[in-house]
Structure formats: structure tokens, C-alpha cells
Design a protein around this motif. Sequence first.
Motif: not given
Length: 302
Positions: A144-150, A179, A232
Motif C-alpha cells: 500500500m506504500v507508494p514506491y516513490h515515497v521510500t 507481492q 521489472w
Amino acid sequence: MTTQVTTPPPAATPPPTATPARGRRPRRSGMEPSLGGKIARYVVLALAAVVTIFPFYAMVVLSLKPAAAIEFPASLLPTNLGTGAYERVLSAGGIGTWFVNTLIYSAVSVVAVLGLSAMAGYAFAKKRFPGRETMFWSFLAMVMVPYHVTLIPTFILIAQAGGLDTYWGLILPTLANAQAVFLMRQFIMDLPDELFEAAKLDGASEWRIFCSIVLPLCKPILATLGTFVFLWHWNDFLWPLIIGQGTEHWTLTVGISSLQQQDVPLNMILAGATISFVPIFAAYLVAQRYFQEGVTMSGIKG
């Protein structure tokens, strides 16, 4: 004295079967499509295939064209083709290094992600320990955490640890794949518990059970996940751009993107894109025999 002779009753004749009237075709079932429906379906599928393949066709044809102004639709015709753009791209100093970096980044990440996710999925699916469900759903919440936030916190941690312009700094932050762990857990949960109980009765260790039972039975989902993870990482752009401070640690996506900022012809850029597409297509061909089975059995279908 007279003898009465009884004659047996005549044998019953079977009822006559109804024969279809001449010239009348048997009635189709409701589920069988008509001829017009089949033709319409094939036309729609053919159009979808053309729309899907056309960008790849345009990429390959334009990469084989000479370095000149592109005119549509004349430039899309397969005429006046040559391999000059590929020769210039392959002879460039950076393309080989970028290809090796991308291959190392993708291959090592696939092996590490599959190994870690298989072990974690086996533990969450077949082992009983306190806090298992809480730990699993907390780990799954990472989706649920966007990849760009981290990106910024991860970059600061890797930079302070000295991981800039290194392979381990490029690979390590991408190994925790929630996932992949979820899909492996869903697949392993469907494996019969009798197999593991029989192995324990025979004295097999946990590591022997994992290597001899879990991994062989998980080939379909491992092939499916391996394909997804490879795609990916091979197409990843943002993290390799941030972590690679110099051109010697760039990947193909970053290197080809840098060509657009230089005075490089379009056919060379498309030639580089075509070269980067070949390993992706080869990876799918290798894993396609397990791909459909893994998608069906792992719960991706929803």
C-alpha cells in the motif's frame, strides 16, 4: 384327452426412431457461437494483435532506417533497411557496460527475490509461530506504500552505508518484495500437508523439506514470479538513475535515456531499445511453459 398348445406372444418391436427431415440441420446448442460470431471474434482478436504488435514493428523498422528525417507513414515501410545504427550502438563504449550492469542487476535480483520469497512464503503458509498473521499482514501492507515515497529514505541509508555506485547498493533495496511473498504463500498453502508430515516422519530436516519438496512443486509459480521480477528490474529506471552517480554503473534504461539528451539520431536510440528488448523476450520464451500454470494456480486471476 386333448393337449392345449400355447404359442408365445410376438416379440415387442422397438419403437421407430425419429429421423430428421430431409434438408433440416440439427439445432445448435445455446453455448455454440454462430458463424458470424466466430468471424467477429477473430476480427477483433486480429485487430488487437495488430495494435499490440505495431509499436514493436515501428521500433524495429525505424531502427533499420538510415539517419534521416522521418516521414509518416512512408518511413514505416520495410524498404531501404540497414544495420548501420546497430553497428554504431554496439561499437559505442557505454552500451556494453550498461548491458552487463542490467544483466547483473536483473539476474541477481531474480535469484535473491525468488529464494527469499519462497522461504518466507513457506514459513507463513506451513509453520505455526506466535504473531504469524500479524507479521504477514504487516509485511503485506508494504504494497500500500507508494514506491516513490521510500526513495529518499532508502537513498540516504544506502549512501551512508557507502552503497553509491556499487552493485550491492543497486540490488539490496529491491529484494524485499511483498507481492512475491504473498503469491508464494498462496501457492504453498494449497500443497497437501501430508507431504510434509511424511517427510518429517522419515527424519528429513526443514532445509531438506524445503529443497526437495517445496521448491520442485513450486516450479510454475517460481517461473511466473521470475519472469515478472526480471521484467521489472530490466525495465527499472528511477532507482538505477538515483543510485548510479557515474556512467559506469548505469543500466540500459538510464543509458538509452541519456542518448536522447545528446545529438544522437533516432535510429540509434531505437536500435538500443530493440537490443534491450531481446533479453526480455528471451526470458519469456524460456518460462512460458510454466507461465500459464503459475498464473492460474497462484491466485493472480483474482
